[in-house]
Design a protein around this motif. Structure first.
Motif, PDB file in Angstrom:
ATOM      1  N   VAL A 293       0.841  -1.199   0.000  1.00 44.67           N
ATOM      2  CA  VAL A 293       0.000   0.000   0.000  1.00 44.67           C
ATOM      3  C   VAL A 293       0.875   1.248   0.000  1.00 44.67           C
ATOM      4  CG1 VAL A 293      -1.569   1.386   1.405  1.00 44.67           C
ATOM      5  CG2 VAL A 293      -2.034  -1.039   1.069  1.00 44.67           C
TER       6      VAL A 293
ATOM      7  N   VAL B 166      -5.984  -0.117  -1.548  1.00 50.94           N
ATOM      8  CA  VAL B 166      -6.483  -0.126  -0.171  1.00 50.94           C
ATOM      9  C   VAL B 166      -6.223  -1.508   0.417  1.00 50.94           C
ATOM     10  CG1 VAL B 166      -8.811  -0.876  -0.838  1.00 50.94           C
ATOM     11  CG2 VAL B 166      -8.494   0.434   1.279  1.00 50.94           C
ATOM     12  N   TYR B 167      -6.050  -1.560   1.739  1.00 47.42           N
ATOM     13  CA  TYR B 167      -5.893  -2.860   2.384  1.00 47.42           C
ATOM     14  C   TYR B 167      -6.537  -2.851   3.760  1.00 47.42           C
ATOM     15  CZ  TYR B 167      -4.085  -7.257   4.088  1.00 47.42           C
ATOM     16  OH  TYR B 167      -3.996  -8.539   4.577  1.00 47.42           O
TER      17      TYR B 167
ATOM     18  N   LEU C 145      -8.216  -5.544  -4.465  1.00 50.54           N
ATOM     19  CA  LEU C 145      -7.759  -4.434  -3.641  1.00 50.54           C
ATOM     20  C   LEU C 145      -6.729  -3.572  -4.371  1.00 50.54           C
ATOM     21  CD1 LEU C 145      -7.463  -6.363  -0.258  1.00 50.54           C
ATOM     22  CD2 LEU C 145      -9.337  -4.907  -1.046  1.00 50.54           C
TER      23      LEU C 145
ATOM     24  N   THR D  88     -17.391  -5.764  -0.308  1.00 48.67           N
ATOM     25  CA  THR D  88     -17.214  -4.562   0.504  1.00 48.67           C
ATOM     26  C   THR D  88     -18.516  -4.079   1.132  1.00 48.67           C
ATOM     27  OG1 THR D  88     -17.267  -3.277  -1.550  1.00 48.67           O
ATOM     28  CG2 THR D  88     -15.122  -3.759  -0.626  1.00 48.67           C
TER      29      THR D  88
ATOM     30  N   THR E 129      -8.741   0.556   7.492  1.00 45.78           N
ATOM     31  CA  THR E 129      -7.948   0.381   6.275  1.00 45.78           C
ATOM     32  C   THR E 129      -6.826   1.397   6.341  1.00 45.78           C
ATOM     33  OG1 THR E 129      -9.074   2.018   4.875  1.00 45.78           O
ATOM     34  CG2 THR E 129     -10.050  -0.212   4.971  1.00 45.78           C
ATOM     35  N   ASN E 130      -5.985   1.390   5.323  1.00 43.11           N
ATOM     36  CA  ASN E 130      -4.911   2.375   5.275  1.00 43.11           C
ATOM     37  C   ASN E 130      -5.446   3.800   5.118  1.00 43.11           C
ATOM     38  OD1 ASN E 130      -5.341   0.858   2.599  1.00 43.11           O
ATOM     39  ND2 ASN E 130      -4.569   2.859   1.908  1.00 43.11           N
ATOM     40  N   ALA E 131      -6.722   3.959   4.749  1.00 47.21           N
ATOM     41  CA  ALA E 131      -7.321   5.283   4.581  1.00 47.21           C
ATOM     42  C   ALA E 131      -7.955   5.800   5.872  1.00 47.21           C
ATOM     43  CB  ALA E 131      -8.378   5.239   3.469  1.00 47.21           C
TER      44      ALA E 131
END
Length: 361
Positions: free
Chosen positions: A57, A64-65, A112, A132, A262-264
């Motif tokens: 990522v 996204v992960y 992803l 999702t 998530t990473n976001a």
């Protein structure tokens, strides 16, 4: 069956305590040494998958992960208790489970990354596409299980979801459908305390999520989601019951999402560092290692072999996702329906016309 038989245990089932010591439970069979060693190997591989995915990522190779770091025991056990003919219906967070079923790691992460609709052939390993939207896959899972029953097939479906999904209408419909038709489904809820930023206390005031099973006429059970031994035992029993014709059940695993949604996501906005720190000592990987080492089952040689296998999986992920793929825009419309609808054909023609205009200009 009397309704009291549906009630979960007052405390989550635990067979290994936080320090890796065996806990006796007369109602639950303790997994064999071989099964625990296999599960530990999968835990190490799963942890390495999460670490490598986060690195990808940061390198821009994954869009996204949703990490399952800290929840790997749930991921591992869900895959290990199934037979080849069974189906797994995962969520977006269940990458480790999907790979545990034998799906290629790069194909697993294709969705992803932002390529294709799924990334792998669901029928090859009997793993449904990752979803999702919350809980939508649960109804599909029950449909597959019911269809298998009608065909006389020996199939059990593991339907995975998080605590947030239990607040969705699809969750109710799936459990009700499964109970009425006695479908061979195990609903596996990974309760990691948060639906993104919404804590469990703002989702339900039920004694536990497993108690929700009672209202549908199916048994519910609670299990320590960071105890791989307890998970193998409880989920294994649930799968066996479903295969034997006892119908569906709900298993709630009490675990914790150690990393952000998530990473976001910025998890520091809704939870405190001391809360996260309290769960670090409950790490499923450390617990498994402590037990196996104490029993002298996990030697230095075996540890090195497992580490090498985990690194090999990470290398496959890294090498595969580092390769640039030239997108074919028309592929967007492939495999949506067996026979394209008029709307799909219209959209495909519109896109083709737009691309041809760009080439001319």
């Amino acid at each position: 069956m009397p309704s009291h038989d549906f009630l979960p245990s007052e405390q989550p089932v635990q067979l290994l305590d936080q320090d890796g010591r065996r806990v006796e439970d007369p109602k639950r069979a303790f997994p064999s040494d071989e099964d625990l060693l296999r599960a530990h190997e999968a835990l190490v591989v799963g942890r390495r998958i999460n670490e490598q995915a986060y690195a990808l990522v940061r390198q821009g190779r994954l869009a996204v992960y949703p990490s399952s770091y800290g929840q790997e025991a749930c991921e591992v056990a869900a895959a290990l208790v199934l037979d080849d003919q069974d189906w797994l219906f995962p969520t977006y967070r269940d990458v480790v489970s999907i790979i545990g079923r034998g799906v290629d790691p790069v194909e697993t992460l294709t969705l992803l990354k932002g390529d294709w609709h799924c990334g792998y052939d669901p029928t090859e390993h009997r793993v449904a596409p990752q979803t999702t939207p919350l809980a939508t896959q649960l109804i599909h899972a029950v449909g597959v299980a019911h269809a298998a029953t009608l065909r006389g097939e020996d199939t059990v479906v593991m339907a995975m979801c998080g605590d947030g999904a239990t607040s969705e209408g699809d969750f109710h419909e799936a459990l009700n459908f499964a109970a009425v038709f006695k479908a061979p489904v195990v609903f596996f809820v990974q309760n990691n305390e948060y639906a993104i930023s919404v804590p469990l206390a703002r989702q339900t005031v039920a004694p536990s999520l497993a108690h929700k099973a009672v209202g549908y006429g199916m048994p519910g059970e609670r299990v320590d989601g960071n105890d791989v031994a307890a998970l193998l035992s409880v989920l294994g029993d649930a799968v066996h019951a479903a295969r034997s014709g006892a119908g569906p059940s709900l298993v709630e695993a009490h675990t914790y999402r150690m990393q952000a949604h998530t990473n976001a996501d910025d998890a520091t906005r809704y939870r405190q560092d001391d809360e996260v720190a309290a769960w670090q000592g409950r790490d499923p990987l450390l617990r498994s290692k402590a037990y196996l080492t104490g029993r002298e089952l996990l030697t230095d040689e075996r540890t090195a072999e497992i580490a090498a296998k985990a690194e090999a999986v990470a290398t496959v992920m890294r090498d595969g996702l580092m390769q640039d793929v030239e997108p074919v825009p028309g592929d967007l419309f492939e495999h949506v329906h067996a026979t394209p609808t008029p709307q799909l054909r219209e959209q495909a023609a519109f896109l083709a016309d737009e691309l041809s205009r760009e080439k001319v200009s």
